[in-house]
Motif scaffolding. Sequence first.
Motif, short mmCIF file in Angstrom:
data_model
loop_
_atom_site.label_atom_id
_atom_site.label_comp_id
_atom_site.label_asym_id
_atom_site.label_seq_id
_atom_site.Cartn_x
_atom_site.Cartn_y
_atom_site.Cartn_z
N SER A 110 0.84 -1.33 -0.16
CA SER A 110 -0.40 0.02 -0.12
C SER A 110 1.09 1.48 0.08
O SER A 110 1.29 1.29 0.71
CB SER A 110 -1.13 0.15 1.37
OG SER A 110 -1.90 -1.22 1.12
N LYS A 111 -0.06 2.18 -0.22
CA LYS A 111 0.76 3.96 -0.24
C LYS A 111 2.52 3.64 -1.10
O LYS A 111 3.15 4.47 -0.19
CB LYS A 111 1.07 4.05 0.67
CG LYS A 111 1.07 5.70 1.24
CD LYS A 111 0.04 6.92 0.07
CE LYS A 111 -0.14 8.06 0.71
NZ LYS A 111 -0.74 8.65 0.14
N ASN A 112 2.46 3.00 -2.31
CA ASN A 112 3.45 3.75 -2.88
C ASN A 112 3.09 4.31 -4.61
O ASN A 112 1.97 4.55 -4.97
CB ASN A 112 3.86 2.36 -3.15
CG ASN A 112 5.17 1.04 -2.26
OD1 ASN A 112 6.08 1.93 -1.81
ND2 ASN A 112 3.65 0.68 -1.63
N GLN A 113 4.16 3.52 -5.69
CA GLN A 113 3.79 3.79 -6.95
C GLN A 113 3.24 3.66 -7.82
O GLN A 113 3.82 3.31 -8.54
CB GLN A 113 5.25 5.27 -7.22
CG GLN A 113 5.46 6.59 -6.14
CD GLN A 113 6.73 7.33 -6.72
OE1 GLN A 113 6.98 7.49 -8.04
NE2 GLN A 113 7.17 7.75 -5.67
N LEU A 114 1.94 2.82 -7.50
CA LEU A 114 1.69 1.34 -8.16
C LEU A 114 0.63 2.19 -8.78
O LEU A 114 -1.05 2.52 -8.38
CB LEU A 114 1.25 0.57 -7.48
CG LEU A 114 2.63 0.06 -6.42
CD1 LEU A 114 2.27 -1.33 -6.37
CD2 LEU A 114 4.02 -0.13 -7.78
N ASP A 115 0.26 1.78 -10.41
CA ASP A 115 -1.13 1.43 -10.66
C ASP A 115 -1.46 0.44 -11.57
O ASP A 115 -0.82 -0.29 -11.39
CB ASP A 115 -1.21 3.12 -11.71
CG ASP A 115 0.39 3.15 -12.96
OD1 ASP A 115 0.71 2.32 -13.87
OD2 ASP A 115 0.37 3.72 -13.58
N ASP A 116 -2.25 0.57 -12.87
CA ASP A 116 -2.56 -0.95 -13.36
C ASP A 116 -1.30 -1.25 -14.71
O ASP A 116 -1.33 -2.07 -14.99
CB ASP A 116 -3.80 0.00 -14.36
CG ASP A 116 -5.17 -0.22 -14.47
OD1 ASP A 116 -4.74 -0.01 -11.87
OD2 ASP A 116 -6.35 0.19 -14.41
N GLY A 117 -0.14 -0.61 -15.01
CA GLY A 117 0.75 -0.95 -15.30
C GLY A 117 1.29 -2.27 -14.53
O GLY A 117 2.42 -2.78 -14.64
N ALA A 118 0.72 -2.38 -12.79
CA ALA A 118 1.72 -3.31 -12.46
C ALA A 118 1.19 -4.46 -11.98
O ALA A 118 0.75 -5.56 -11.97
CB ALA A 118 2.32 -2.83 -10.65
#
Length: 347
Positions: free
Chosen positions: A56-64
């Motif tokens: 949680s609370k990282n710089q993740l989006d649908d690309g992961a």
Amino acid sequence: SYCGLKPGCAVALGQLVHKLPKLDELHLEYNSLRNSDVEVLLEELSSHHLQHLHLSKNQLDDGALDSLRRFLSARRPLFLSVCRSLFCSFGQAGAVPPCYIYIHGNRMSEAVLDSIARQRLCSNDRVYQGARYVAQNRVHERSVSSLVQNYGGNFHNFASNSMMSSVGGYLRDDSHLVYIDLDGCHISDDGIRMLNNGGLRHNKCLQYLSVSNNCIHLLGFVTLLEAIVTGLPALRAVAVNDNPVFDNVEMSGALYTSCLQLLGQCSRLILLHLTATCMSDRVGSDIVKSLLTDKSRLVWLKMGNNELASETVTTLCVAMEHTTTLQYFSLDSNHLSDKDVQLLLNS
């Protein structure tokens, strides 16, 4: 968690985890990891028997999603937390296999959340399916019974003050729901009053109630305690953390006195979560004295992230002589000295 991990550290982190074969839980939340870091890390962890992964609370989006999908497909069950990130389509058809997922605080639309509920990708009593950017008006126009049907007791970020009378009315008549999550719904003292007057205190089966991360002050907390003392016979766990309950509280006032008296009557509770409630050392001492009596059944009391110090510690050590049920007491992120810690260890 909270370690300031930067992009590019995934390989070294994965190699470190390989040296800990018995590790089954990895917390990496609140860092600066990106999609590429997660892809590399999950590849490093592909042969590891990890059961809990917190991102949680990282710089993740649908690309992961692709790397998460491959990783999840090889292990069941897995607890995965990707809260407060930038996902928009997490949980759509074929996105992930069944597992326990915490995904609140992303950018998912109401349609995506409904898709998750229909697919039963996540157990209703384990997943928090809130979304910061849900079209709030459309969600609020849906009936409470419809929300319960789709999301179980998880109203995380869905409800608001205006819904509390309806939620209370539903709970008054419901005979099945044992868990209700009203976290992050901007509920104020008035919302708690509406919830109680709507019928909360008449519920016979509710066992866990969470109103964390709202705007509840002492008046709302006292109203909640009155509901617990006068009704709710099955309730065993209450979470009020991350609310300004004791902010600038007048300790000589009648409301504060009433609060302490009611806490002393909450003998059915086995868990009380009061982390981050603006508690001073004096207030903490008073609360411990009121709660931990010979009639107490508390097993878990959380009071972390407040302003507690030696007075609370001294009271706790004395109270421990009268209570036989307490097993877990959280005092993290307070102002304890080495002497305080040693006193606790010796008690």
